[in-house]
Design a protein around this motif. Sequence first.
Motif, short mmCIF file in Angstrom:
data_model
loop_
_atom_site.label_atom_id
_atom_site.label_comp_id
_atom_site.label_asym_id
_atom_site.label_seq_id
_atom_site.Cartn_x
_atom_site.Cartn_y
_atom_site.Cartn_z
N SER A 154 0.97 -1.16 0.08
CA SER A 154 0.17 0.41 0.01
C SER A 154 0.55 1.21 0.02
O SER A 154 1.78 1.42 0.47
N GLN A 155 0.29 2.17 -0.84
CA GLN A 155 1.29 3.96 -0.48
C GLN A 155 0.62 4.49 0.15
O GLN A 155 0.08 5.91 -0.77
N VAL A 156 1.23 4.31 1.41
CA VAL A 156 0.41 5.62 2.35
C VAL A 156 1.07 6.48 2.65
O VAL A 156 2.53 6.15 3.21
N SER A 157 1.07 7.90 2.13
CA SER A 157 1.54 8.91 2.80
C SER A 157 1.73 9.07 4.19
O SER A 157 0.80 8.56 4.86
N HIS A 158 3.12 9.57 4.73
CA HIS A 158 3.69 9.39 6.01
C HIS A 158 3.40 10.64 6.79
O HIS A 158 3.54 11.47 5.49
N PRO A 159 3.09 11.04 7.95
CA PRO A 159 3.20 12.47 8.12
C PRO A 159 4.75 12.96 8.21
O PRO A 159 5.51 12.38 8.40
N VAL A 160 5.17 14.47 7.71
CA VAL A 160 5.83 15.09 7.14
C VAL A 160 6.04 15.92 8.54
O VAL A 160 5.26 16.59 8.71
N PRO A 161 7.00 16.20 9.28
CA PRO A 161 7.10 18.10 9.51
C PRO A 161 6.75 18.77 9.45
O PRO A 161 7.19 18.90 7.92
N VAL A 162 6.16 20.27 9.67
CA VAL A 162 6.18 21.22 8.97
C VAL A 162 6.89 22.26 9.73
O VAL A 162 6.89 23.22 9.20
N HIS A 163 8.11 22.22 10.13
CA HIS A 163 9.21 22.79 11.75
C HIS A 163 10.04 21.93 11.75
O HIS A 163 10.20 21.03 11.90
#
Length: 381
Positions: A154-163
């Motif tokens: 499955s190609q699930v996007s992972h959370p990414v830091p925004v700062h």
Amino acid sequence: MLRSSERGLIQSERGKAFGLPWPELNDGLFYNDVVSASDSELTLIEFYSTKHRNSAPLQGWLQRIENGQIKVDGRVAKDPGIVLSAGSELVYHRLPWKEPDAPYLLEVLYEDNDLIALNKPSGLQVLPGGLFQQRTVLKQLQWQTIKQSPSPSSQVSHPVPVHRLGRGTSGILLCAKTKLAKTCLAAYFADKTSVIDAASNTNTELHERKITKIYRALVNGIVDEDKVIIKQPIGIMRYPGVAKGLYVASPSGKPALSKVDVLERDVLRNKTLVQVEIQSGRPHQIRIHLAFIGHPLVGDPLYVVGGQPKSFTSEFADETFAQDGGYERPVNPVPGDCGYYLHAHQLDISHPTTDEEIKITAPLPSVLKTQEEAREVDIYQ
């Protein structure tokens, strides 16, 4: 029905955390280049020793070529004197290495379908850089997504830091779980700083702010005034071991604004506990600003009074090189060194999709609590 801020408090009380122990060695790295027309006719060693001289000295690049770590158009190239052609694809393989020790557990302070706020421990880097390419918050988020995915394919996007938070800084790190949330939150942070860029003397309280960040810090010396506003610009200087330069207090730098409130003075130990709200987001802003006014953070290995580095030489790192041919770690302190007391304690934000006001707090380390806060903890234990 619970407001999202209340849901966040409930999850924080449960102490939900995740993280996997780091492997002994990381996976190494692959760096790709395509030879431009202007770089054609350069030899292999000329290309790397001039284009990537911050990575290794000449002898280091020769060592990497001899080790077979560089490919040209898919084939290992061990002759440093081969002449390159425009359009050729180069790949340098940085061998796996053991990264410095770092914590790996991350506490979840708040989470919904769009956001996740983490309590980052001191000593953990947020994004890859320097010696830390795997031991980062980003990698733990990727591993957590894989662990939760319904199937390996499955190609699930992972959370990414925004700062970012400095490696030695603990506390709230905000991450986006969707592209929309990432775009919106990035705009919040950019807008916050652009106000200071436009007019550093503007009363920013009149500007509708979508995000407020409040930190706790322990500084050297006694801060006399109860409230201090610092407007010192922050710029970049050349510094050994920091390829892109070191951020310091500089009259020619970019505008920056910090609001400091004294919480408690410890005359016997000659230290002051402060709360800092940053109105702009310059790298290492709080460390630089507090040092600039004569009160560096307790334990800061880098910044001293004036917002300048503790030690500085105009020369770059000594041209001795490590096993992989790269430079050794510089002797002088660098920004990622830990030891100081700084904690991202509170974040007030307008939710990127609902516009609801959310308040997130990260538990305070004992050293950053007032005496009254410490007593309250003792009462409830």
